[in-house]
Design an enzyme around this catalytic site. Sequence first.
Site, PDB file in Angstrom:
ATOM      1  CG  HIS A 169      -2.198  -0.819   0.914  1.00 46.29           C
ATOM      2  ND1 HIS A 169      -3.031  -0.593  -0.148  1.00 46.29           N
ATOM      3  CD2 HIS A 169      -2.709  -1.893   1.564  1.00 46.29           C
ATOM      4  CE1 HIS A 169      -4.012  -1.481  -0.140  1.00 46.29           C
ATOM      5  NE2 HIS A 169      -3.832  -2.289   0.874  1.00 46.29           N
ATOM      6  CG  ASP A 195      -4.254  -4.726  -1.999  1.00 42.11           C
ATOM      7  OD1 ASP A 195      -4.637  -4.897  -3.171  1.00 42.11           O
ATOM      8  OD2 ASP A 195      -5.031  -4.667  -1.042  1.00 42.11           O
ATOM      9  CG  HIS A 228      -6.242  -1.451  -3.164  1.00 39.42           C
ATOM     10  ND1 HIS A 228      -6.647  -0.161  -2.967  1.00 39.42           N
ATOM     11  CD2 HIS A 228      -6.809  -2.176  -2.168  1.00 39.42           C
ATOM     12  CE1 HIS A 228      -7.417  -0.087  -1.890  1.00 39.42           C
ATOM     13  NE2 HIS A 228      -7.528  -1.301  -1.394  1.00 39.42           N
TER      14      HIS A 228
END
Lengths: 578, 383
Positions: A169, A195, A228
């Site tokens: 992230h 992600d 994501h």
Amino acid sequence: MDGHGCIKQQPTPSITHLLSLPSIHQLASPHLSSHPQRVHSHICLLYRFKSSPLPQPLDGRGTPPPLSAPRHIFFAYLLSKPTRASIECPFKPKPRLPRLPAPPWAYSIAAIMSIGGSDLDRAITQLRACRPIPENQVRELCYKARELLIEEGNVVGVDAPVTICGDIHGQFHDLMELFRVGGDVPDTNYLFMGDFVDRGFYSLESFLLLLCLKVRYPDRITLIRGNHESRQITTVYGFYDECLRKYGSANVWRYCCEVFDYLALGALVTGAATSLTPTDGPIAENTQSMDIPDADCDIEIETLNANGEIMYRYARNSDAHSNAASATNSNPASSSPIGPTPSNTGPAGTGATSSANGSSKNETGAVLCVHGGLSPLIDSIDKIRLLDRKQEVPHEGAMCDLLWSDPDEIDGWGLSPRGAGFLFGADIVKHFNHRNDLSLIARAHQLVMEGFKEMFESTIVTVWSAPNYCYRCGNVAAILELGEDGSNAGYVRRSNGERGGGGGGLYGPGPTGRGWVLGSNVGPNGNAIGENRRLSSVLGDSIGRPRDGPGRRYRVFEAAPQDSRGMPAKKPVAEYFL
Amino acid sequence: MAAREIPDIKTLLASRRGGSTRARGRGFGRGGPGASREGSETIKDSAVRGTDQDAAGSRVSCVELGYLDDVYASLFATQASTRRLPLLNRGTYVRTSAIDQLVNCFLNTHPSSPKQIISLGAGTDTRYFRLCDAYPSTSIRYHEVDFPTNTAAKLNSIRRHAQLSNKLPLSTHPLPSPQSESYHSPTYNLHALDLRSLATTTTPSPETPSSQQPPELTNLDPSLPTLILSEMCLIYLNPATVSSIIKTFTTHYLSPSTPASLILYEPILPQDAFGRTMISNLATRNIHLPTLTAYPELGDQRARLKQYGFVTGAKAVDTEFIWREWVGADEKERVAGLEMLDELEELDLLLRHYCVAWGYRDGGNGDGGDVFPTAWAHVKEQI
């Protein structure tokens, strides 16, 4: 590939531009026509984009569709709400933003060059310093990465030893901390479960660095897709805005999204040792040394802190482990990482898994790595292999579920409160593992305060690698190391995971692992009898031959200190309710 | 197996300390030896005042996305609206709708009898204007207390927007001159004062220099059933000061037989990892929450309310409970449908670290004295 030279920047981004020309170019190339499968996937891809363009807002700002509406309608609605200019649906062609003057780093590397060789190394150096690389280099990098990724199957075969990592992230400095704790690429063989982007402030640098490493050391790092890694999610959660801010246009975001479409959906780790070779590190301060089993025991789980000190260690067949392991279980809901590891109990060697890299059956069973979890539409790993993954993450269906689902303390399947994917219970995991000859599923996707969390009698583990997530959550992070059992010796280090396709991508021998191979001196049959007896007492006599879970070494680490982040101009403020 | 080539950021950091890159423009940041106590107090005060725009922005974000229905929110926000993350929108929604529920219950009980609401540190809160729309026939005497800079800004907003000034009895109580910071009328009152001046402790502390009579609060009725609201307000003060302020309200401004209640919205659980991170993150913004450590859990909040004299009832729930138990299924579905929310674990964590606590005392002598126990009899409490 010579095709990239003729890519022209199109003035107005469009769906066809998303696809970029090389695919069409490749279609016509005689070189590619010898790969019917690949051509087929290109055709699928073209067909998909032509026949069903990317979702557009359906109903403007009208009433929201009911939750029972088909997911794509629901999602399209969610994305249709205009709140800020930069968040507006990026799929519509829109006027180009004014170009910013080229930043100083744009001149640090010759303007026109292909990324590769020493240039690639230079890009890596620059990215390691958390400085973005110029747009043209990103384009080349993404192009190279796609060439590489398209060769990978939906489920990449990876040989142990490997270090499995969860969500990153965009927390670049914590990613550097991860490499410090886990070892650098290519010394350590890494598997990142998606992600990479969104939420943190350095999604761009984090993802591009990982991608550079992938292109540079393709057989030493595996990247699979997280939820994501999607156009839709990145427009809401920050990556799109970050690219716009750092480059003044959405081009880089678009290049990255094209790469996202090619990322594998899962990985299958084979050849993991059942036992760890104990670390000879010192014992961490708060650990009672009496809780640490002898090093000559069969070590199943070991947890080390960022300094390599032993936090606890759990021997297989040990009854006295519970005290030592309690440290990770402050959350009562988290199931114990120290429970028995019956894993699956089916007849050995029948699954598709062990044939993937040509090695003989291995005692531990394979480890499936996927970002989210299982899907009700997928009952075997082969079904994952049949998906056409080269697309935006759909709003429903098997591919969506693999990236969105979560394990939960329920029976069977449940609706996910996330609005995508499903919840699945212990019975689902055990059945799936049994059927596919797996001993463990490793996944990411959910924040766990202790960095990792084993569930369902250690048949599934969540690994979370973003410490102090969003600079707010106060959690620690973890990575999972699986050692090798030696049975892969002499075989290729990596395959593309496709069945019966003649092995697939050989990227050269690659550097061999470093000297800390876990468990290489432990025979796979170490204590099968004892294991059988123990499991019989837990699961009853009717079970078949049990499979051991792999030995698991967790390295737990904290966030890199705030001051080291070299804060961006806009100081990141974790938001609270004030 | 640390790779030797990768520098340890922690070591690098040590060598970089004291470098010139760290100071960023502002003349403060770290209360170094040179910073006087007075100076750092001023800085803290302005940081606390600044939290109001933060809240206003969150409210606007929620309104724009359809979480909350509040036509007035944007009229007070001075900054351009920035979209907040879905989990913050959800949290703002839960907080606002929870307090709305409690306030609505209060106003719906004996609707014909007049009532009084005192909002502490109200800032840009729009509740008065919303209540005017929702309860046109109920007699509400509304008071807001805040720093003069905040009340002056609020008056300016009211002056600018007819939508707001319409709600005031301007014919009898016209808006004051642009320089003034207070406004008084039988329905709406803006009191420009530092709440700490209401504390009358016997032992003078730095926050309350002398023990003197608290200032007069114009139009505050000592006998109306009174609801005191503190949404992220008293948390910024010392526990002793807070206790003293509440005591001033319940014994000095209100007669002891007046039914009175207090609703608190505050963070809780400071000791766990999330709580510790919150404290240190806010400290970098010069925001300190002294009562947080004094009342770390729901039980402490209840005990505290009793201690303040709200002995008839003292309840507390965390906002995660509110989302789960107070929000109806249909409304949940509506709200869940507004934005995709991927941060479920984080949301859970966040919601568990904020609470709504409410305590009340009976009026004693019948006739509406039971307004609070009646109003909140059916509000679900967390065990």
